[in-house]
Design an enzyme around this catalytic site. Structure first.
Site, PDB file in Angstrom:
ATOM      1  CD  GLU A   1       3.062 -12.678  -7.759  1.00 27.84           C
ATOM      2  OE1 GLU A   1       3.678 -11.929  -6.973  1.00 27.84           O
ATOM      3  OE2 GLU A   1       2.345 -12.248  -8.669  1.00 27.84           O
TER       4      GLU A   1
ATOM      5  CB  CYS B   1       0.247  -9.177 -12.128  1.00 32.68           C
ATOM      6  SG  CYS B   1      -0.758  -8.232 -13.247  1.00 32.68           S
TER       7      CYS B   1
ATOM      8  CG  PHE C   1      10.721  -6.778 -13.057  1.00 33.89           C
ATOM      9  CD1 PHE C   1      10.833  -7.589 -14.180  1.00 33.89           C
ATOM     10  CD2 PHE C   1      10.235  -7.354 -11.882  1.00 33.89           C
ATOM     11  CE1 PHE C   1      10.480  -8.930 -14.128  1.00 33.89           C
ATOM     12  CE2 PHE C   1       9.869  -8.681 -11.831  1.00 33.89           C
ATOM     13  CZ  PHE C   1       9.991  -9.472 -12.955  1.00 33.89           C
TER      14      PHE C   1
ATOM     15  CE  LYS D   1      11.108   3.513  -7.527  1.00 31.59           C
ATOM     16  NZ  LYS D   1      11.810   2.307  -8.032  1.00 31.59           N
TER      17      LYS D   1
ATOM     18  CB  SER E   1       5.727  -7.751  -4.518  1.00 32.97           C
ATOM     19  OG  SER E   1       6.463  -6.771  -3.816  1.00 32.97           O
TER      20      SER E   1
ATOM     21  CD  GLU F   1      14.873  -0.841  -7.881  1.00 34.24           C
ATOM     22  OE1 GLU F   1      13.767  -0.618  -8.412  1.00 34.24           O
ATOM     23  OE2 GLU F   1      15.007  -1.071  -6.671  1.00 34.24           O
ATOM     24  NE  ARG F   2      13.952  -6.025  -9.535  1.00 33.87           N
ATOM     25  CZ  ARG F   2      12.957  -6.763  -9.096  1.00 33.87           C
ATOM     26  NH1 ARG F   2      12.543  -7.784  -9.800  1.00 33.87           N
ATOM     27  NH2 ARG F   2      12.376  -6.496  -7.952  1.00 33.87           N
TER      28      ARG F   2
HETATM   29  P1  NAD Z   1       8.419  -4.935  -6.355  1.00 32.56           P
HETATM   30  O1  NAD Z   1       7.358  -4.839  -5.328  1.00 32.56           O
HETATM   31  O2  NAD Z   1       9.725  -5.523  -5.973  1.00 32.56           O
HETATM   32  O3  NAD Z   1       8.761  -3.456  -6.919  1.00 32.56           O
HETATM   33  C1  NAD Z   1       7.763  -2.573  -7.334  1.00 32.56           C
HETATM   34  C2  NAD Z   1       8.254  -1.146  -7.104  1.00 32.56           C
HETATM   35  O4  NAD Z   1       8.458  -0.928  -5.707  1.00 32.56           O
HETATM   36  C3  NAD Z   1       9.576  -0.837  -7.795  1.00 32.56           C
HETATM   37  O5  NAD Z   1       9.526   0.458  -8.337  1.00 32.56           O
HETATM   38  C4  NAD Z   1      10.588  -0.929  -6.654  1.00 32.56           C
HETATM   39  O6  NAD Z   1      11.696  -0.082  -6.849  1.00 32.56           O
HETATM   40  C5  NAD Z   1       9.786  -0.499  -5.452  1.00 32.56           C
HETATM   41  N1  NAD Z   1      10.254  -1.144  -4.211  1.00 32.56           N
HETATM   42  C6  NAD Z   1      10.877  -2.344  -4.092  1.00 32.56           C
HETATM   43  N2  NAD Z   1      11.156  -2.601  -2.800  1.00 32.56           N
HETATM   44  C7  NAD Z   1      10.701  -1.549  -2.087  1.00 32.56           C
HETATM   45  C8  NAD Z   1      10.694  -1.226  -0.681  1.00 32.56           C
HETATM   46  N3  NAD Z   1      11.206  -2.064   0.230  1.00 32.56           N
HETATM   47  N4  NAD Z   1      10.147  -0.067  -0.298  1.00 32.56           N
HETATM   48  C9  NAD Z   1       9.607   0.779  -1.201  1.00 32.56           C
HETATM   49  N5  NAD Z   1       9.593   0.525  -2.548  1.00 32.56           N
HETATM   50  C10 NAD Z   1      10.130  -0.613  -2.969  1.00 32.56           C
HETATM   51  O7  NAD Z   1       7.778  -5.688  -7.608  1.00 32.56           O
HETATM   52  P2  NAD Z   1       8.511  -6.222  -8.912  1.00 32.56           P
HETATM   53  O8  NAD Z   1       9.322  -7.421  -8.568  1.00 32.56           O
HETATM   54  O9  NAD Z   1       9.160  -5.106  -9.634  1.00 32.56           O
HETATM   55  O10 NAD Z   1       7.251  -6.670  -9.795  1.00 32.56           O
HETATM   56  C11 NAD Z   1       6.643  -7.922  -9.691  1.00 32.56           C
HETATM   57  C12 NAD Z   1       5.410  -7.882  -8.809  1.00 32.56           C
HETATM   58  O11 NAD Z   1       4.474  -6.930  -9.325  1.00 32.56           O
HETATM   59  C13 NAD Z   1       4.653  -9.202  -8.790  1.00 32.56           C
HETATM   60  O12 NAD Z   1       4.242  -9.449  -7.465  1.00 32.56           O
HETATM   61  C14 NAD Z   1       3.455  -8.955  -9.692  1.00 32.56           C
HETATM   62  O13 NAD Z   1       2.330  -9.753  -9.430  1.00 32.56           O
HETATM   63  C15 NAD Z   1       3.177  -7.528  -9.399  1.00 32.56           C
HETATM   64  N6  NAD Z   1       2.395  -6.899 -10.454  1.00 32.56           N
HETATM   65  C16 NAD Z   1       1.092  -6.593 -10.181  1.00 32.56           C
HETATM   66  C17 NAD Z   1       0.306  -6.025 -11.156  1.00 32.56           C
HETATM   67  C18 NAD Z   1      -1.118  -5.674 -10.864  1.00 32.56           C
HETATM   68  O14 NAD Z   1      -1.701  -4.862 -11.595  1.00 32.56           O
HETATM   69  N7  NAD Z   1      -1.705  -6.222  -9.830  1.00 32.56           N
HETATM   70  C19 NAD Z   1       0.840  -5.773 -12.431  1.00 32.56           C
HETATM   71  C20 NAD Z   1       2.176  -6.101 -12.667  1.00 32.56           C
HETATM   72  C21 NAD Z   1       2.948  -6.662 -11.660  1.00 32.56           C
END
Ligand code: NAD
Length: 499
Positions: free
Chosen positions: A384, A281, A149, A173, A226, A176-177
């Protein structure tokens, strides 16, 4: 109520699964739209149209593909205000920060205009007697990106720009937020001349992610989110034989040496720790002053700066430092961590938990929080938090500070503030973290370098964008040729060598 569906085969389509998720305005706490959550059938349709469209696109010369990117860049500039407004409305970040989100993605599209050069193979004349050898980079086919998101413009562009420039078709994909901007980007790609079916946006949750990971026609998956989900996506995708790269969470440290310019270090910490409400991140979430005197000087200057951070909804103008957190759950999680930090014995120098935005009492606002005397065993240090919470861990020596960053499970970014070249060089050389800043608090590499963390911040091979983006979305074929005039008579039974 606005309904957000999918973008398949060059047009917006309504969701048909009967499943939806609420999309909130984080500043008001109101549900402002509902986003469709795709069924297997919807995902499969998108993959099938992508597969068909990719055949011609993969055979299109790279210069024509690059021209689509060139036009796309122009259209992003044209629609910058519209994109930033849509982004802030769902994410909550300020308008200048939302524009930065678009521009950092646009810069990757600019880099991809160089596709004809970046896709050039290698050639060796006379590699053996009468033998020439060359290698080419070919697209993979249909590839996918699963994105978080926090950068709903930049991270989708990190993924689909190189993938498309390399001649692949793409399934995105997004989170969804905040699903509006990814669909707007797909529309702009089509307006720029991308043929229908090559960039499809399929909204969804775990079910759509699993569908992507299990589908035999998806050749590669790029994930950002994450760490727990990154690890899951990596294992499941790789077990299914796909090329997978997954980027996860972070806990970025900033070391402040006794010789550092303290005003610069404090400016850096407030921007990198609290910008975008800490939902980056590459946010700095741990400050490590070296020596008690450095720590005292740091706290003296930092505390009033955190107390006076300007927090506002994006509609209030451009001079706010940050806006609300993305959801109620995020708000509760961040507050919970601050409570835990107090219980665990850290000194809460600035408490933003009770911050309330007048006129926006139901929004997900929280004030900047600053902890001093944080130790390695506390949850606020280990996890985090992804909110506007900065932890100060006092280290006695440079070696102790370095060891802190090196033994933390995450390895995304790190920064050192010093005037001493020897220390800076030693730090850059020894640190086991993917992106390093020397007097730079958020060392996000530009589009022509690659972006990626180490340790539990990254799973799989190759980084994102830059030259690695082109490597990830292509595979190499090596061709050895010899013509009849170079062929000796008789069969060869032993392996040919250059002896
Ligand atoms: P998230 O892991 O909740 O979601 C990321 C994606 O995974 C979304 O598209 C979501 O729909 C999907 N997802 C969520 N739960 C899932 C499940 N149980 N099974 C399969 N898919 C699922 O992350 P977020 O809250 O949207 O974003 C924040 C996180 O992203 C933080 O941890 C941040 O550090 C990380 N991030 C990392 C980078 C990097 O390059 N390392 C860059 C930006 C953000």
């Amino acid at each position: 109520m606005e309904k957000i569906g999918h973008y398949i085969n060059g047009k917006r389509v309504a969701g048909t699964s009967g499943r939806e998720a609420d999309v909130y305005n984080p500043a008001t706490g109101e549900v402002q739209a509902q986003v469709a959550l795709a069924s297997d059938a919807e995902l499969n349709t998108a993959i099938e149209v992508a597969k068909q469209a990719q055949i011609e696109w993969g055979a299109t010369n790279p210069q024509k593909r690059a021209r689509v990117m060139m036009k796309f860049v122009d259209l992003l500039h044209r629609d910058m205000d519209k994109l930033a407004e849509a982004l802030s409305r769902e994410h909550g970040k300020t308008i200048p920060d939302a524009k930065g989100d678009v521009i950092r993605g646009l810069e990757v599209a600019e880099f991809c205009v160089g596709a004809p050069h970046l896709l050039k193979g290698e050639f060796s004349e006379g590699a053996g007697p009468g033998i020439d050898m060359h290698s080419v980079r070919q697209p993979l086919g249909v590839v996918a990106g699963i994105t978080p998101f926090n950068f709903p413009a930049m991270i989708p562009m990190w993924k689909f720009c190189p993938a498309l420039a390399c001649g692949n078709a793409f399934i995105l994909k997004p989170s969804e937020r905040d699903p509006s901007v990814p669909i707007m980007l797909a529309e702009l790609m089509n307006e720029a001349g991308l043929p229908d079916g090559l960039l499809n946006v399929v909204n969804g949750d775990k079910s759509a992610v699993d569908g992507i990971l299990d589908h035999e026609d998806i050749m590669a998956v790029g994930f950002v989110g994450s760490t727990a989900i990154a690890e899951y996506v990596y294992s499941r995708g790789a077990a299914n034989g796909k090329r997978v790269q997954c980027f996860g969470g972070a806990k970025n440290h900033m070391l402040i040496m006794p010789d550092a310019d303290m005003d610069q270090a404090v400016d850096a910490l407030v921007g990198a720790g609290y910008g975008a409400a800490g939902e980056r991140c590459m946010a700095v979430s741990v400050a490590v002053p070296i020596g008690e005197d450095t720590a005292d000087r740091l706290m003296e200057k930092l505390t009033p700066r955190v107390e006076n951070l300007k927090i506002a909804p994006y509609t209030a103008g451009d001079d706010a430092d940050f806006g609300p957190l993305v959801t109620k759950e995020a708000h509760e999680r961040v507050k919970g961590y601050v409570d835990a930090g107090v219980k665990e014995g850290a000194t809460l120098a600035v408490d933003g938990r009770e911050f309330s935005m007048q006129g926006y009492e139901n929004g997900y606002f929280i004030g900047g929080c600053l902890f001093d005397n944080v130790t390695k065993d506390m949850s606020i240090y280990k996890d985090e938090i992804f909110g506007p919470v900065l932890s100060v861990v006092r280290a006695k020596t440079y070696e102790e500070g370095l060891d802190l960053a090196m033994t933390h499970e995450y390895g995304n970014g790190v920064s050192l503030y010093t005037r001493d070249g020897d220390t800076a060089r030693d730090f850059a050389n020894r640190i086991n973290i993917g992106m390093v800043g020397i007097n730079v608090p958020i060392p996000v590499p530009l589009a022509y370098f690659t972006f990626g963390g180490w340790k539990r911040s990254g799973f799989g091979d190759l980084n994102q964008h830059g030259p690695d983006g082109f490597r990830f979305y292509t595979r190499t074929k090596t061709i050895t040729s010899r013509w009849p005039s170079g062929i000796k008579e008789g069969a060869e039974f032993s392996i040919p060598t250059m002896n």
